[in-house]
Design a protein around this motif. Sequence first.
Motif, PDB file in Angstrom:
ATOM      1  N   ASP A 127      12.599   4.330   1.652  1.00  0.00           N
ATOM      2  CA  ASP A 127      11.832   5.222   2.539  1.00  0.00           C
ATOM      3  C   ASP A 127      11.088   4.392   3.599  1.00  0.00           C
ATOM      4  O   ASP A 127      11.065   4.748   4.783  1.00  0.00           O
ATOM      5  CB  ASP A 127      10.791   6.026   1.741  1.00  0.00           C
ATOM      6  N   ILE A 128      10.477   3.319   3.135  1.00  0.00           N
ATOM      7  CA  ILE A 128       9.680   2.487   4.036  1.00  0.00           C
ATOM      8  C   ILE A 128      10.576   1.798   5.066  1.00  0.00           C
ATOM      9  O   ILE A 128      10.218   1.700   6.248  1.00  0.00           O
ATOM     10  CB  ILE A 128       8.875   1.452   3.221  1.00  0.00           C
ATOM     11  N   LEU A 129      11.740   1.318   4.639  1.00  0.00           N
ATOM     12  CA  LEU A 129      12.670   0.690   5.566  1.00  0.00           C
ATOM     13  C   LEU A 129      13.093   1.657   6.668  1.00  0.00           C
ATOM     14  O   LEU A 129      13.050   1.342   7.860  1.00  0.00           O
ATOM     15  CB  LEU A 129      13.905   0.179   4.819  1.00  0.00           C
TER      16      LEU A 129
ATOM     17  N   ALA B  36       0.831  -1.204   0.000  1.00  0.00           N
ATOM     18  CA  ALA B  36       0.000   0.000   0.000  1.00  0.00           C
ATOM     19  C   ALA B  36       0.867   1.256   0.000  1.00  0.00           C
ATOM     20  O   ALA B  36       0.566   2.238  -0.704  1.00  0.00           O
ATOM     21  CB  ALA B  36      -0.929  -0.002   1.215  1.00  0.00           C
ATOM     22  N   LEU B  37       1.946   1.240   0.746  1.00  0.00           N
ATOM     23  CA  LEU B  37       2.837   2.397   0.814  1.00  0.00           C
ATOM     24  C   LEU B  37       3.584   2.588  -0.505  1.00  0.00           C
ATOM     25  O   LEU B  37       3.780   3.724  -0.964  1.00  0.00           O
ATOM     26  CB  LEU B  37       3.828   2.234   1.973  1.00  0.00           C
ATOM     27  N   LEU B  38       3.987   1.496  -1.111  1.00  0.00           N
ATOM     28  CA  LEU B  38       4.637   1.587  -2.420  1.00  0.00           C
ATOM     29  C   LEU B  38       3.690   2.190  -3.450  1.00  0.00           C
ATOM     30  O   LEU B  38       4.088   2.996  -4.292  1.00  0.00           O
ATOM     31  CB  LEU B  38       5.104   0.198  -2.874  1.00  0.00           C
TER      32      LEU B  38
ATOM     33  N   ASN C  90       4.321   8.364  10.000  1.00  0.00           N
ATOM     34  CA  ASN C  90       5.730   8.749   9.937  1.00  0.00           C
ATOM     35  C   ASN C  90       6.099   9.218   8.534  1.00  0.00           C
ATOM     36  O   ASN C  90       6.719  10.276   8.347  1.00  0.00           O
ATOM     37  CB  ASN C  90       6.599   7.552  10.351  1.00  0.00           C
ATOM     38  N   LEU C  91       5.710   8.435   7.535  1.00  0.00           N
ATOM     39  CA  LEU C  91       6.043   8.781   6.154  1.00  0.00           C
ATOM     40  C   LEU C  91       5.318  10.038   5.696  1.00  0.00           C
ATOM     41  O   LEU C  91       5.891  10.884   4.994  1.00  0.00           O
ATOM     42  CB  LEU C  91       5.705   7.608   5.238  1.00  0.00           C
TER      43      LEU C  91
END
Length: 377
Positions: free
Chosen positions: A342-344, A332-334, A360-361
């Motif tokens: 970024d997600i890591l 979903a974030l991708l 956070n993102l």
Amino acid sequence: MKKRISIILIAVSACLAIAIAAVASGVLPGRDKEAQLSKSVYMSYNKAPAYQADLSDHADNTIFERINRSGKTKNEIYEDIFQYKKFKKMYKPASQDMAYLDALIIKGANIATLINIYDFWLTTSEDISIIGQIYDLSSAIAGPYWIEDAFNQITGNRHGVLDKDGINQYLSQQITAEDIRIANVLSRKGVLTITEVLDRFAADRDWAAIVRHVEENGRTGRESLGGKTGLGLNGGITFKTLKDILLYVRFINIIRPQDETVFGETQKDASSMEGIISECEDEVIKEVYTDLLADGVFKDRKSKENGDNKETDNYFREKIRANGVSDEQVEALLDNGYSILDILNASEESKVSGQDITDNLKDKRNELLSKRRGAAR
């Protein structure tokens, strides 16, 4: 170079013809497939939009909606709006000029093609309406230098045309192919024809003096060589190649007040101009990227051309999973434009702080956008 010139030169010397034709139009050779369009693209589209977003820069929303319903792929739409916003930020066209270009885009004109024609137009003294006239000939004139050929056709070759004998005469005077290319570009301003430019150069071998003459005798405003008359010329800019001339034209059309100050304190040559242009372009690219990312407009990660390194991707996913983020959340974030890196990083922070990774993102993206817009003010 006028089309007639490049044809004649083939009989004179195949190598010379290729050399002159390579930059005869005064713009970089090569043309995107989408640039080969015609009046038939002037139509309205009713396709479903590929993005569900409104741009934070509301002035661009009409164009965005038009591009968004073009029927192109998501990545093609992204590239179009990216180039459009980059163009506006780099060149800062006058409002009436931008309104004219927007009207062409809304009717269906290809953005990349218009930008190429606009770059060419900056070397002329013509009214901006010639951009639409040149665009209308895009399907009728073939070849990589079609913009120049269309310009010559529309203006009736009034800037001068060399025949075989004329070319041989200048070559015998140690006038080079590069000199002829420069003369071709300078003739577009309507101050001197191509033969008048070459005659002056044959007499004094001073391109800077000829550029100064074109600047000082051109009409007012944008119609001077690059838009701001006299910039740096009294300081003696060195012009040796066509690239130098075209860099100068581009430089004085994108220059910012701080750039003019820096340029005045450095050696006035192509190298310093190119450096400032590069820095300006880098800043604009970062700004546009940040704006579009914050607005939810980004490239499709599933596109073949954007494929990730699988080994690295799998390693990152394992680390993210270990930090308590599910594969479903990652997908979903991708899909929302965040990179796997970024997600890591966000998963590492969220593991310590307890903040939801999505929040956070979002915070990081908004912070980046705020900084970028603050710097732009």
